[in-house]
Design an enzyme around this catalytic site. Structure first.
Site, PDB file in Angstrom:
ATOM      1  CG  ASP A  33     112.427  84.784  29.675  1.00 37.83           C
ATOM      2  OD1 ASP A  33     112.226  83.561  29.537  1.00 37.83           O
ATOM      3  OD2 ASP A  33     111.522  85.635  29.557  1.00 37.83           O
ATOM      4  CE1 TYR A 148     104.377  76.538  19.583  1.00 38.30           C
ATOM      5  CE2 TYR A 148     103.526  74.444  18.760  1.00 38.30           C
ATOM      6  CZ  TYR A 148     104.297  75.153  19.655  1.00 38.30           C
ATOM      7  OH  TYR A 148     105.018  74.485  20.621  1.00 38.30           O
TER       8      TYR A 148
END
Length: 258
Positions: A33, A148
């Protein structure tokens, strides 16, 4: 044999749920991450040998370095889940901030490609593996999310391409296509008044809110031996959203009150 699972975006949301699910099944979990501190916290909370690395999936060189480190420590991964992704607010193509557009594509699509390249090559060499990419209901239908939506549509086609490229090497590649999931990012938008949970509940065939654990359950299935003959599929996990959208918009009216 103990499996090794690599989860990008594993410090929160869908990725964290997947990391916890695979760890519960006894896998060695690597949590990748950009938020290195949060990734380390999640790995520490999971315990049982879970490990973490801070890496931005838009940095392919950094991904390759992490992949080399993981292979050296625990061997080629058996599982890769490309959960790193970002949302955007409602916009039009004509008026969207192109810096936001480019960032969404860099993380959601390019980051997925780079992750699959970094770890897919190791799986190819090992002759085994399962990759699950993260699409969306936006992979199938148009919504006012001009960066998106297309980025997630591209994930669907990428998944099919990779399934053919890697299939003969014993690597399966599938995708899940979640509906609105109550992740921390989605909850923040709800709290900001940008999403309405009542509308979300009403959008599907089932009267429910989909949680990260529901997605993790399906990801785990796609990476299991029970899905040995499944590859190249983008599986909706949408509480019946795809069916309900067309059904509830029927111009002739509904036979019952939706």
């Amino acid at each position: 044999m103990t499996r090794t699972a690599v989860i990008t975006g594993g410090a929160s949301g869908l990725g964290e749920a997947c990391a916890r699910r695979f760890a519960a099944e006894g896998a060695r979990v690597w949590i990748l991450d950009a938020n290195a501190a949060r990734a380390a916290d999640v790995a520490g909370d999971i315990g049982d040998g879970a490990r973490s690395a801070g890496v931005d999936v838009t940095d392919e060189a950094a991904l390759l370095a992490v992949a080399e480190r993981i292979e050296g420590d625990t061997g080629a991964p058996d599982i890769l889940v490309t959960s790193a992704g970002i949302l955007e607010t409602v916009a039009t193509v004509m008026d969207e901030d192109m810096d936001i557009h480019d960032r969404v594509w860099a993380v959601n699509y390019r980051g997925t490609v780079s992750s699959c390249r970094a770890f897919g090559r190791q799986m190819r060499a090992a002759g085994r593996g399962a990759i699950v990419t993260i699409g969306s209901v936006n992979s199938f239908s148009a919504l006012p999310l001009p960066a998106y939506g297309p980025s997630k549509t591209a994930i669907l086609r990428l998944t099919q391409i990779l399934s053919v490229e890697l299939g003969r090497h014993g690597v399966r590649v599938n995708a899940v296509a979640p509906t609105y999931v109550i992740t921390p990012a989605m909850q923040a938008r709800i709290d900001a008044g940008e999403r309405d949970p009542a509308v979300i509940r009403a959008s599907g065939a089932l009267d429910m809110l989909v949680m990260p654990r529901h997605i993790a359950d399906v990801v785990a299935f796609l990476c299991s031996d029970a899905a040995a003959a499944i590859t190249g599929v983008t599986l909706p996990v949408d509480a019946g959203y795809a069916a309900a959208v067309s059904y509830k918009s029927f111009a002739g009216g509904l036979p019952w009150k939706a």
